[in-house]
Structure formats: structure tokens, C-alpha cells
Motif scaffolding. Structure first.
Motif, PDB file in Angstrom:
ATOM      1  N   GLU A 122       0.835  -1.194   0.000  1.00 25.11           N
ATOM      2  CA  GLU A 122       0.000   0.000   0.000  1.00 25.11           C
ATOM      3  C   GLU A 122       0.873   1.248   0.000  1.00 25.11           C
ATOM      4  O   GLU A 122       1.645   1.448   0.923  1.00 25.11           O
ATOM      5  CB  GLU A 122      -0.863   0.024   1.273  1.00 25.11           C
ATOM      6  N   PRO A 123       0.780   2.088  -1.027  1.00 25.89           N
ATOM      7  CA  PRO A 123       1.550   3.320  -0.983  1.00 25.89           C
ATOM      8  C   PRO A 123       1.066   4.235   0.160  1.00 25.89           C
ATOM      9  O   PRO A 123      -0.121   4.260   0.475  1.00 25.89           O
ATOM     10  CB  PRO A 123       1.264   3.973  -2.336  1.00 25.89           C
ATOM     11  N   GLN A 124       2.012   4.946   0.742  1.00 25.80           N
ATOM     12  CA  GLN A 124       1.687   5.921   1.796  1.00 25.80           C
ATOM     13  C   GLN A 124       1.814   7.325   1.205  1.00 25.80           C
ATOM     14  O   GLN A 124       2.705   7.581   0.403  1.00 25.80           O
ATOM     15  CB  GLN A 124       2.707   5.827   2.945  1.00 25.80           C
ATOM     16  N   GLY A 125       0.943   8.217   1.641  1.00 31.25           N
ATOM     17  CA  GLY A 125       0.979   9.593   1.128  1.00 31.25           C
ATOM     18  C   GLY A 125       2.127  10.398   1.712  1.00 31.25           C
ATOM     19  O   GLY A 125       2.549  10.165   2.844  1.00 31.25           O
ATOM     20  N   LEU A 126       2.605  11.384   0.916  1.00 33.48           N
ATOM     21  CA  LEU A 126       3.762  12.186   1.344  1.00 33.48           C
ATOM     22  C   LEU A 126       3.371  13.379   2.208  1.00 33.48           C
ATOM     23  O   LEU A 126       4.226  13.984   2.837  1.00 33.48           O
ATOM     24  CB  LEU A 126       4.523  12.700   0.114  1.00 33.48           C
ATOM     25  N   SER A 127       2.107  13.747   2.210  1.00 30.54           N
ATOM     26  CA  SER A 127       1.598  14.942   2.921  1.00 30.54           C
ATOM     27  C   SER A 127       2.576  16.113   2.852  1.00 30.54           C
ATOM     28  O   SER A 127       3.094  16.591   3.859  1.00 30.54           O
ATOM     29  CB  SER A 127       1.223  14.614   4.373  1.00 30.54           C
ATOM     30  N   LEU A 128       2.793  16.577   1.635  1.00 26.48           N
ATOM     31  CA  LEU A 128       3.734  17.697   1.428  1.00 26.48           C
ATOM     32  C   LEU A 128       3.104  19.006   1.890  1.00 26.48           C
ATOM     33  O   LEU A 128       1.892  19.185   1.798  1.00 26.48           O
ATOM     34  CB  LEU A 128       4.103  17.793  -0.057  1.00 26.48           C
ATOM     35  N   PRO A 129       3.939  19.939   2.354  1.00 23.09           N
ATOM     36  CA  PRO A 129       3.406  21.251   2.754  1.00 23.09           C
ATOM     37  C   PRO A 129       2.903  22.050   1.551  1.00 23.09           C
ATOM     38  O   PRO A 129       3.297  21.786   0.410  1.00 23.09           O
ATOM     39  CB  PRO A 129       4.615  21.936   3.403  1.00 23.09           C
ATOM     40  N   ALA A 130       2.067  23.045   1.826  1.00 25.39           N
ATOM     41  CA  ALA A 130       1.411  23.814   0.750  1.00 25.39           C
ATOM     42  C   ALA A 130       2.416  24.416  -0.225  1.00 25.39           C
ATOM     43  O   ALA A 130       2.188  24.421  -1.436  1.00 25.39           O
ATOM     44  CB  ALA A 130       0.547  24.909   1.361  1.00 25.39           C
ATOM     45  N   GLU A 131       3.539  24.897   0.281  1.00 31.99           N
ATOM     46  CA  GLU A 131       4.501  25.564  -0.604  1.00 31.99           C
ATOM     47  C   GLU A 131       5.043  24.574  -1.645  1.00 31.99           C
ATOM     48  O   GLU A 131       5.139  24.899  -2.839  1.00 31.99           O
ATOM     49  CB  GLU A 131       5.647  26.134   0.229  1.00 31.99           C
ATOM     50  N   ALA A 132       5.389  23.376  -1.207  1.00 33.33           N
ATOM     51  CA  ALA A 132       5.894  22.364  -2.144  1.00 33.33           C
ATOM     52  C   ALA A 132       4.809  21.991  -3.151  1.00 33.33           C
ATOM     53  O   ALA A 132       5.076  21.837  -4.353  1.00 33.33           O
ATOM     54  CB  ALA A 132       6.352  21.122  -1.381  1.00 33.33           C
ATOM     55  N   LEU A 133       3.563  21.880  -2.658  1.00 34.10           N
ATOM     56  CA  LEU A 133       2.463  21.533  -3.573  1.00 34.10           C
ATOM     57  C   LEU A 133       2.268  22.613  -4.631  1.00 34.10           C
ATOM     58  O   LEU A 133       2.069  22.318  -5.811  1.00 34.10           O
ATOM     59  CB  LEU A 133       1.166  21.331  -2.778  1.00 34.10           C
ATOM     60  N   GLN A 134       2.347  23.879  -4.209  1.00 34.07           N
ATOM     61  CA  GLN A 134       2.170  24.967  -5.180  1.00 34.07           C
ATOM     62  C   GLN A 134       3.264  24.949  -6.239  1.00 34.07           C
ATOM     63  O   GLN A 134       3.018  25.217  -7.415  1.00 34.07           O
ATOM     64  CB  GLN A 134       2.137  26.317  -4.456  1.00 34.07           C
ATOM     65  N   ASN A 135       4.487  24.633  -5.822  1.00 29.42           N
ATOM     66  CA  ASN A 135       5.574  24.512  -6.803  1.00 29.42           C
ATOM     67  C   ASN A 135       5.271  23.392  -7.790  1.00 29.42           C
ATOM     68  O   ASN A 135       5.386  23.568  -9.000  1.00 29.42           O
ATOM     69  CB  ASN A 135       6.902  24.224  -6.091  1.00 29.42           C
ATOM     70  N   ILE A 136       4.891  22.238  -7.262  1.00 27.31           N
ATOM     71  CA  ILE A 136       4.659  21.056  -8.107  1.00 27.31           C
ATOM     72  C   ILE A 136       3.416  21.235  -8.985  1.00 27.31           C
ATOM     73  O   ILE A 136       3.383  20.809 -10.136  1.00 27.31           O
ATOM     74  CB  ILE A 136       4.544  19.807  -7.206  1.00 27.31           C
ATOM     75  N   TYR A 137       2.392  21.899  -8.451  1.00 24.89           N
ATOM     76  CA  TYR A 137       1.125  22.046  -9.179  1.00 24.89           C
ATOM     77  C   TYR A 137       1.147  23.179 -10.202  1.00 24.89           C
ATOM     78  O   TYR A 137       0.304  23.186 -11.097  1.00 24.89           O
ATOM     79  CB  TYR A 137      -0.026  22.297  -8.205  1.00 24.89           C
ATOM     80  N   ALA A 138       2.039  24.141 -10.074  1.00 28.56           N
ATOM     81  CA  ALA A 138       1.958  25.260 -11.021  1.00 28.56           C
ATOM     82  C   ALA A 138       3.271  26.019 -11.217  1.00 28.56           C
ATOM     83  O   ALA A 138       3.673  26.272 -12.348  1.00 28.56           O
ATOM     84  CB  ALA A 138       0.872  26.244 -10.570  1.00 28.56           C
ATOM     85  N   HIS A 139       3.933  26.395 -10.125  1.00 27.54           N
ATOM     86  CA  HIS A 139       5.045  27.346 -10.264  1.00 27.54           C
ATOM     87  C   HIS A 139       6.190  26.825 -11.125  1.00 27.54           C
ATOM     88  O   HIS A 139       6.778  27.580 -11.898  1.00 27.54           O
ATOM     89  CB  HIS A 139       5.583  27.746  -8.882  1.00 27.54           C
ATOM     90  N   ASN A 140       6.512  25.552 -10.993  1.00 26.40           N
ATOM     91  CA  ASN A 140       7.659  25.025 -11.757  1.00 26.40           C
ATOM     92  C   ASN A 140       7.348  24.998 -13.250  1.00 26.40           C
ATOM     93  O   ASN A 140       8.204  25.316 -14.079  1.00 26.40           O
ATOM     94  CB  ASN A 140       8.033  23.623 -11.262  1.00 26.40           C
ATOM     95  N   PHE A 141       6.124  24.653 -13.572  1.00 27.49           N
ATOM     96  CA  PHE A 141       5.705  24.669 -14.983  1.00 27.49           C
ATOM     97  C   PHE A 141       5.756  26.102 -15.516  1.00 27.49           C
ATOM     98  O   PHE A 141       6.246  26.358 -16.623  1.00 27.49           O
ATOM     99  CB  PHE A 141       4.289  24.099 -15.118  1.00 27.49           C
ATOM    100  N   GLU A 142       5.258  27.041 -14.722  1.00 27.10           N
ATOM    101  CA  GLU A 142       5.237  28.452 -15.153  1.00 27.10           C
ATOM    102  C   GLU A 142       6.651  28.986 -15.370  1.00 27.10           C
ATOM    103  O   GLU A 142       6.867  29.846 -16.210  1.00 27.10           O
ATOM    104  CB  GLU A 142       4.534  29.321 -14.101  1.00 27.10           C
ATOM    105  N   ARG A 143       7.600  28.486 -14.602  1.00 30.82           N
ATOM    106  CA  ARG A 143       8.980  28.949 -14.747  1.00 30.82           C
ATOM    107  C   ARG A 143       9.548  28.487 -16.097  1.00 30.82           C
ATOM    108  O   ARG A 143      10.284  29.219 -16.747  1.00 30.82           O
ATOM    109  CB  ARG A 143       9.820  28.405 -13.591  1.00 30.82           C
ATOM    110  N   LEU A 144       9.204  27.297 -16.524  1.00 34.60           N
ATOM    111  CA  LEU A 144       9.709  26.781 -17.800  1.00 34.60           C
ATOM    112  C   LEU A 144       8.917  27.324 -18.985  1.00 34.60           C
ATOM    113  O   LEU A 144       9.477  27.630 -20.027  1.00 34.60           O
ATOM    114  CB  LEU A 144       9.630  25.254 -17.830  1.00 34.60           C
ATOM    115  N   PHE A 145       7.613  27.385 -18.837  1.00 32.59           N
ATOM    116  CA  PHE A 145       6.749  27.899 -19.907  1.00 32.59           C
ATOM    117  C   PHE A 145       6.495  29.375 -19.589  1.00 32.59           C
ATOM    118  O   PHE A 145       7.423  30.130 -19.371  1.00 32.59           O
ATOM    119  CB  PHE A 145       5.443  27.085 -19.981  1.00 32.59           C
ATOM    120  N   GLU A 146       5.268  29.779 -19.549  1.00 27.45           N
ATOM    121  CA  GLU A 146       4.881  31.122 -19.152  1.00 27.45           C
ATOM    122  C   GLU A 146       3.701  30.934 -18.220  1.00 27.45           C
ATOM    123  O   GLU A 146       3.191  29.845 -18.077  1.00 27.45           O
ATOM    124  CB  GLU A 146       4.412  31.935 -20.377  1.00 27.45           C
TER     125      GLU A 146
END
Ligand SMILES: [Zn+2]
Length: 374
Positions: free
Chosen positions: A306-330
Motif C-alpha cells: 500500500e503506498p503511503q501519502g507524502l503529505s507535502l506542505p502547501a509551498e511544495a504543492l504549489q511549486n509542483i502544481y503550477a510554479h515550476n511549470f510556469e517557470r519553464l513555460f509562461e
């Protein structure tokens, strides 16, 4: 599986397939239901349609402010003049850019594609294309290799063999050969923006993944399953969570929604699978404790694990969900140039007609007609 139970954060899914324009409505409904704020559609080579550029153009034309598109190459028309393939691939990238594509998608390093197309990624044929991508600052979503067990007769899962992705018969390139090509390309082009799909299939070797990311600052990994990654990360949960925190600016959310519709015209998008993929990747990143793998992706389950969740903090989630993509694209997608898109689609449709020696009801023709009416 209730999407309202997930964190209320803007989410961009950077890895969705849309092979046919007939699936536009299905995808619109699903993105609403899954609260996706923005999406990136990736187009791959396709033996019947040349690529999925027509469908992704059709979607972006309807949703220009929320849809990024990464175009696929045309491996068919270049065969007419093999001596000029290097210039032709570079010219394709320029045309995609002029038409308003945001990036390029390469499936060409998936073992089955690499074997079929048989062009080394780091050789002279693609060299002008890489230079062009770097000069245009145009990001590439690049699928390289596959999980190591796909080369291993005993460990290769049955569903993988059924998909034709068992590579252990000696006719496919080795995983390390594919990695060596990438290493050469990204070393040669330090300003090339690259998203290596599916965690670069290095989830079983996090120290190696870390060394690779450290050596190549313009490269990110996307978190699109390969479901093997969730089990590999569990080998050392603490080290994995540590990795996600340390490299939170190099990881990008993606799902592969729509991938199972590729090559199957006339079928709807698999709703349960799409919801299951998206929910589970988010559940894994956001929540703690043992996670249930949804029915729509039941083939990911492994008895007794059974995989266990990472429960990442909000800042890491925001990077993974949007900011990193925006840095490479627009932050916002590039504007489509409709006349350029129509020209490109008509060329593609005409080529398919000529190859078939009859008029084909291709996706390219359908979307060219649609766009001409706007
Ligand atoms: Zn994919």
C-alpha cells in the motif's frame, strides 16, 4: 474519491493526451469535475494521423487562456526527402512555435518508438532541432525509457506484455543507451528547457535522480505515473519525502490522462481512469497514511503493498502544481495564430490524402474546417 476533499489549490496538469478532436467535450467535462485550473496537452506521433496536433489545436482554440500545447513531430513527410531531415525537423519546430504551440513533446525515446523510428536522439539528424528549441526557449516534454522491469522477462507485468512493451528480446535499445543520449543532449544544450516525463523512470534510484537534477539545472521531472514510482518510493519513505522537499522546484504534476485513448478512434475518454489517475497522484502528494488505489486504475494495485501519502506542505504543492511549470513555460499560454494553424493542418490533411490516394476524414481535415469557420 471526492475531489472536494483535496487541497484547494490551483492545479495545472502538465501531461494530458488528447488524440482526437471528438474527445474535446469529454475532456472539458472532466477538467471541470477535477477542478483543474490549467492543462498542458501533449501530442505524440501517430501512425494513422501523423500526430495529435489537430486535436490539441482544436482544444486550445476553445480554451486559449487555460490550455498549453506541446506539439508532436511529423515523421512521415520528412521521409520524402531523407537527406534534408535535419533541417526539416528544425523547421517543424519553428512552424509549431509560429503557430502558437507552447512546447514540443517527444515520445521518440520510448523504447518501442526509438526502435521503430531508429534515429539517435543525440546524432546529426536531430542536432539542428535541439539548437532551434534552445534558441526559441521552447520547452520539451520528453518521454525517455520505461521502468527497468519492462526489459526483464520475469518481472515484466502481464498488462505491459499485452501492450507490446516488453523489451527483453534483444531488439530494443537498452535503458542505459537511452539515458546516454539524453545526457549528451542536455549537456550540449545547457539552456534547453526539459521536462523528463514519468520521473525519468529513476524512482528506484533516488541518489541517481538527485545527481542528474544537480548536474542539469534546466531539467525537471514530471510525476506522471508509471505507477511503479509509488511503490519504488515506498522502499525508503523518509528518503523519498526528503527528496520531494529538497527538489520541490524540479518536480511537475502530470497524469497521462487520455493516454489510453491513443490509437482508438470512436471511443470516449475513460472517465473512471482519468478521475482515478488524477485523484491518486494528488492524494499521494497531499495526504498522509495508507492510500487506496481507485478502481479506475485497479491495474496499478499490488497485493500486500500500500503506498503511503507524502503529505507535502502547501509551498511544495504549489511549486509542483503550477510554479515550476510556469517557470519553464509562461504563466499564460502563447496565442494561437489561426491562419498558421490552418495552413499546417491542411498540409497534414493533404499529405494523408495523397498517401491513401483518396480523401481521408482525418483529424487534421476536421480541425482545419472547424478553424476556417471561426
Ligand atoms: Zn504520456
Amino acid at each position: 474519491m471526492d475531489f472536494n476533499q483535496l487541497r484547494s489549490l490551483p492545479v495545472l496538469d502538465a501531461h494530458i493526451h488528447l488524440p482526437f478532436p471528438a474527445l474535446v467535450t469529454d475532456l472539458e467535462e472532466l477538467t471541470d469535475e477535477m477542478n483543474l485550473e490549467r492543462i498542458n496537452l501533449v501530442s505524440t506521433p501517430d501512425v494513422a494521423e501523423i500526430n495529435h496536433n489537430p486535436a490539441v489545436i482544436a482544444y486550445k482554440a476553445k480554451h486559449p487562456t487555460t490550455t498549453f500545447i506541446c506539439g508532436g513531430l511529423d515523421h512521415f513527410s520528412v521521409q520524402l526527402d531523407p537527406a534534408h531531415m535535419p533541417e526539416a525537423f528544425a523547421a517543424q519546430v519553428r512552424s509549431l512555435h509560429e503557430a502558437g504551440f507552447d512546447g514540443l513533446k517527444l515520445l521518440e525515446s520510448k523504447p518501442i518508438a526509438r526502435k521503430m523510428i531508429n534515429i539517435p536522439m543525440d546524432g546529426p539528424i536531430y542536432a539542428p532541432m535541439w539548437a532551434e528549441l534552445e534558441a526559441l526557449s521552447m520547452p520539451v516534454v520528453w518521454h525517455v525509457a520505461d521502468p527497468e522491469e519492462f526489459w526483464d522477462e520475469e518481472k515484466c507485468p502481464a498488462w505491459v506484455k499485452q501492450s507490446g512493451w516488453f523489451y527483453g528480446d534483444g531488439t530494443y535499445p537498452l535503458k542505459e543507451t537511452l539515458y546516454a543520449e539524453v545526457e549528451t543532449v542536455v549537456s550540449r544544450h545547457p539552456n534547453l528547457k526539459v521536462i523528463l516525463a514519468h520521473f525519468f523512470f529513476l524512482s528506484a534510484d533516488l541518489p541517481r535522480a538527485a545527481r542528474f537534477l544537480d548536474a542539469h539545472p534546466n531539467v525537471c521531472f514530471d510525476l506522471t505515473p508509471g505507477s511503479e514510482m509509488f511503490f519504488n518510493f515506498m522502499q525508503d519513505f523518509n528518503a523519498s519525502r526528503e527528496f520531494f522537499l529538497k527538489y520541490q522546484q524540479r518536480l511537475i504534476f502530470g497524469t497521462d490522462s487520455g493516454a489510453s485513448a491513443v490509437g482508438k478512434p470512436g471511443q470516449p475518454l475513460n472517465r473512471a481512469e482519468t478521475l482515478g489517475r488524477t485523484y491518486f497522484v494528488r492524494d499521494f502528494l497531499e495526504n498522509a497514511g495508507a492510500l487506496e488505489i481507485p478502481d479506475g486504475v485497479a491495474h496499478w494495485r499490488r497485493p500486500g503493498q500500500e503506498p503511503q501519502g507524502l503529505s507535502l506542505p502547501a509551498e511544495a504543492l504549489q511549486n509542483i502544481y503550477a510554479h515550476n511549470f510556469e517557470r519553464l513555460f509562461e504563466k499564460t499560454p502563447r496565442a494561437l495564430q489561426l491562419s498558421k494553424c490552418v495552413e499546417m493542418l491542411e498540409n497534414q490533411a493533404n499529405f494523408l490524402d495523397q498517401s491513401a490516394r483518396t480523401t481521408v476524414n482525418s483529424s487534421a481535415r476536421q480541425v482545419a474546417v472547424q478553424l476556417s469557420q471561426i
